[in-house]
Design a protein around this motif. Structure first.
Motif, PDB file in Angstrom:
ATOM      1  N   THR A  51       0.778  -1.285  -0.006  1.00  0.00           N
ATOM      2  CA  THR A  51      -0.002   0.072  -0.047  1.00  0.00           C
ATOM      3  C   THR A  51       0.756   1.294  -0.010  1.00  0.00           C
ATOM      4  O   THR A  51       0.592   2.451  -0.513  1.00  0.00           O
ATOM      5  CB  THR A  51      -0.875  -0.300   1.180  1.00  0.00           C
ATOM      6  N   SER A  60       2.808  -6.098   8.741  1.00  0.00           N
ATOM      7  CA  SER A  60       1.575  -5.559   8.919  1.00  0.00           C
ATOM      8  C   SER A  60       0.634  -5.254   7.682  1.00  0.00           C
ATOM      9  O   SER A  60      -0.527  -5.247   7.617  1.00  0.00           O
ATOM     10  CB  SER A  60       1.792  -4.124   9.675  1.00  0.00           C
ATOM     11  N   GLU A  61       1.497  -4.912   6.370  1.00  0.00           N
ATOM     12  CA  GLU A  61       0.659  -4.691   5.513  1.00  0.00           C
ATOM     13  C   GLU A  61       0.019  -6.343   4.812  1.00  0.00           C
ATOM     14  O   GLU A  61      -1.150  -6.134   4.284  1.00  0.00           O
ATOM     15  CB  GLU A  61       1.569  -4.292   3.933  1.00  0.00           C
ATOM     16  N   PHE A  63      -0.832  -8.630   7.037  1.00  0.00           N
ATOM     17  CA  PHE A  63      -1.858  -8.848   7.885  1.00  0.00           C
ATOM     18  C   PHE A  63      -3.017  -8.199   7.588  1.00  0.00           C
ATOM     19  O   PHE A  63      -4.121  -8.789   7.639  1.00  0.00           O
ATOM     20  CB  PHE A  63      -1.254  -8.582   9.187  1.00  0.00           C
ATOM     21  N   LYS A  64      -3.035  -7.013   7.043  1.00  0.00           N
ATOM     22  CA  LYS A  64      -4.216  -6.147   6.892  1.00  0.00           C
ATOM     23  C   LYS A  64      -4.794  -6.819   5.723  1.00  0.00           C
ATOM     24  O   LYS A  64      -5.986  -6.598   5.333  1.00  0.00           O
ATOM     25  CB  LYS A  64      -3.546  -4.590   6.513  1.00  0.00           C
ATOM     26  N   TYR A  65      -3.886  -7.151   4.448  1.00  0.00           N
ATOM     27  CA  TYR A  65      -4.261  -7.715   3.441  1.00  0.00           C
ATOM     28  C   TYR A  65      -5.254  -8.965   3.648  1.00  0.00           C
ATOM     29  O   TYR A  65      -6.376  -8.938   3.019  1.00  0.00           O
ATOM     30  CB  TYR A  65      -3.458  -7.940   2.293  1.00  0.00           C
ATOM     31  N   ARG A  67      -6.559 -10.060   6.276  1.00  0.00           N
ATOM     32  CA  ARG A  67      -7.978  -9.414   7.064  1.00  0.00           C
ATOM     33  C   ARG A  67      -9.114  -8.890   5.967  1.00  0.00           C
ATOM     34  O   ARG A  67     -10.160  -9.280   6.182  1.00  0.00           O
ATOM     35  CB  ARG A  67      -7.582  -8.719   8.097  1.00  0.00           C
ATOM     36  N   LYS A  68      -8.420  -8.054   5.239  1.00  0.00           N
ATOM     37  CA  LYS A  68      -9.375  -7.390   4.243  1.00  0.00           C
ATOM     38  C   LYS A  68     -10.017  -8.389   3.363  1.00  0.00           C
ATOM     39  O   LYS A  68     -11.315  -8.229   2.915  1.00  0.00           O
ATOM     40  CB  LYS A  68      -8.617  -6.392   3.482  1.00  0.00           C
ATOM     41  N   ARG A  70     -10.617 -11.291   4.000  1.00  0.00           N
ATOM     42  CA  ARG A  70     -11.288 -12.347   4.611  1.00  0.00           C
ATOM     43  C   ARG A  70     -10.777 -13.725   4.644  1.00  0.00           C
ATOM     44  O   ARG A  70     -11.571 -14.511   4.428  1.00  0.00           O
ATOM     45  CB  ARG A  70     -12.579 -12.205   4.586  1.00  0.00           C
ATOM     46  N   THR A  74      -6.066 -16.618   9.433  1.00  0.00           N
ATOM     47  CA  THR A  74      -5.198 -15.654   9.673  1.00  0.00           C
ATOM     48  C   THR A  74      -4.702 -15.625  11.008  1.00  0.00           C
ATOM     49  O   THR A  74      -5.316 -15.234  12.058  1.00  0.00           O
ATOM     50  CB  THR A  74      -5.485 -14.132   9.364  1.00  0.00           C
ATOM     51  N   GLN A  76      -1.173 -14.697  13.470  1.00  0.00           N
ATOM     52  CA  GLN A  76       0.195 -13.901  13.673  1.00  0.00           C
ATOM     53  C   GLN A  76       1.431 -14.793  13.764  1.00  0.00           C
ATOM     54  O   GLN A  76       2.546 -14.571  13.269  1.00  0.00           O
ATOM     55  CB  GLN A  76       0.190 -12.991  14.880  1.00  0.00           C
TER      56      GLN A  76
END
Length: 288
Positions: A51, A60-61, A63-65, A67-68, A70, A74, A76
């Motif tokens: 991003t 972090s990028e 992990f966010k992807y 989650r986004k 779905r 996921t 850690q």
């Protein structure tokens, strides 16, 4: 073999890697066209995750992807293990080459084996993967590997010729039998079902001798008859009328008890339990 393949898939695919492989949408493939399609999917996915357009992806990028999108599973800890494995330069981020290798490795492992192959259907790539896989040496180790992707490394020097498909096939079946023997593979009880004409003929003629037992213990009735012969006839002539005669009978019954407890030969587990109780009662009676 089916249980071995299922164990291989479970050890090589955590919840996260399985979901990620399905999200990517297929393995690299062998043809140039399929490789190009895979590379395009990887390029598109990399751009969406990166991003900040830095040319690399941090955890972090990623992990966010996940989650986004779905993507289930996921976790850690699993993400940390993936990062440790594919961040080859150790700088804490994945550049495109590292990211591409990660996707390639995960999707290829996910699609290499379906779990429904027969021994004759396994190709050379699948045989080599099974032979070089790091199989557990105990039930505890097997359970630990199910949830730990970091331990999924292959043996550096497998004790089999990887150019000989016949030798690899034999090695795989030998390993499957060993894993079943130590309890890593939970194999179902094999019973007689008359699946072949020869088996049905044997059942019709002498089935009363072996139908009660599991297939691999078809001979147990012979052992049981031999035990009864010793206890009812042979032992009569051993140390007649002395305590040693009782001791000899107790030894024979104890050996039979230990053997029955170890293999539990009957197809019906309740019959095995009943046999164990009967032999145990016999040992106690002879002791007292």
């Amino acid at each position: 073999l089916t249980m071995l393949l299922a164990l291989y898939k479970k050890m090589n695919n955590t919840n996260l890697t399985s979901q990620l492989a399905q999200h990517v949408g297929g393995a690299t493939g062998r043809t140039r066209q399929s490789k190009d399609r895979f590379r395009k999917r990887a390029n598109s996915m990399f751009r969406h995750i990166d991003t900040d357009q830095s040319g690399s992806i941090d955890m972090s990028e990623m992990f966010k992807y996940l989650r986004k999108m779905r993507i289930k599973g996921t976790n850690q800890n699993q993400l940390n293990e993936i990062w440790a494995k594919y961040d080859t330069d150790g700088n804490g981020v994945l550049d495109y080459n590292e990211f591409y290798r990660m996707l390639q490795d995960i999707t290829n492992k996910h699609t290499l084996i379906t779990g429904y192959e027969t021994l004759d259907e396994l190709n050379e790539e699948q045989l080599i993967a099974l032979c070089t896989h790091k199989w557990p040496n105990s039930v505890r180790e097997g359970h630990e590997h199910h949830d730990d992707a970091s331990d999924m490394e292959v043996d550096a020097e497998p004790d089999v010729d990887l150019k000989d498909s016949v030798q690899m096939t034999r090695w795989i079946m030998a390993r499957a039998r060993r894993l079943a023997r130590i309890g890593v593979l939970a194999t179902p009880v094999l019973v007689w079902d008359g699946a072949t004409p020869q088996e049905q003929m044997a059942i019709d003629r002498i089935g009363f001798l072996f139908l009660a037992y599991q297939v691999q213990y078809w001979y147990f009735e012979v052992i049981e008859m031999f035990r009864k012969l010793i206890m009812t006839s042979v032992i009569v002539f051993v140390y007649t009328g002395t305590p040693a005669q009782l001791a000899a009978g107790m030894v024979v019954s104890s050996i039979a008890l230990v053997f029955t407890v170890k293999i539990r030969p009957f197809a019906n587990s309740r019959l095995s339990t009943l046999q164990i109780y009967a032999l145990g009662a016999q040992v106690i009676t002879l002791f007292y």
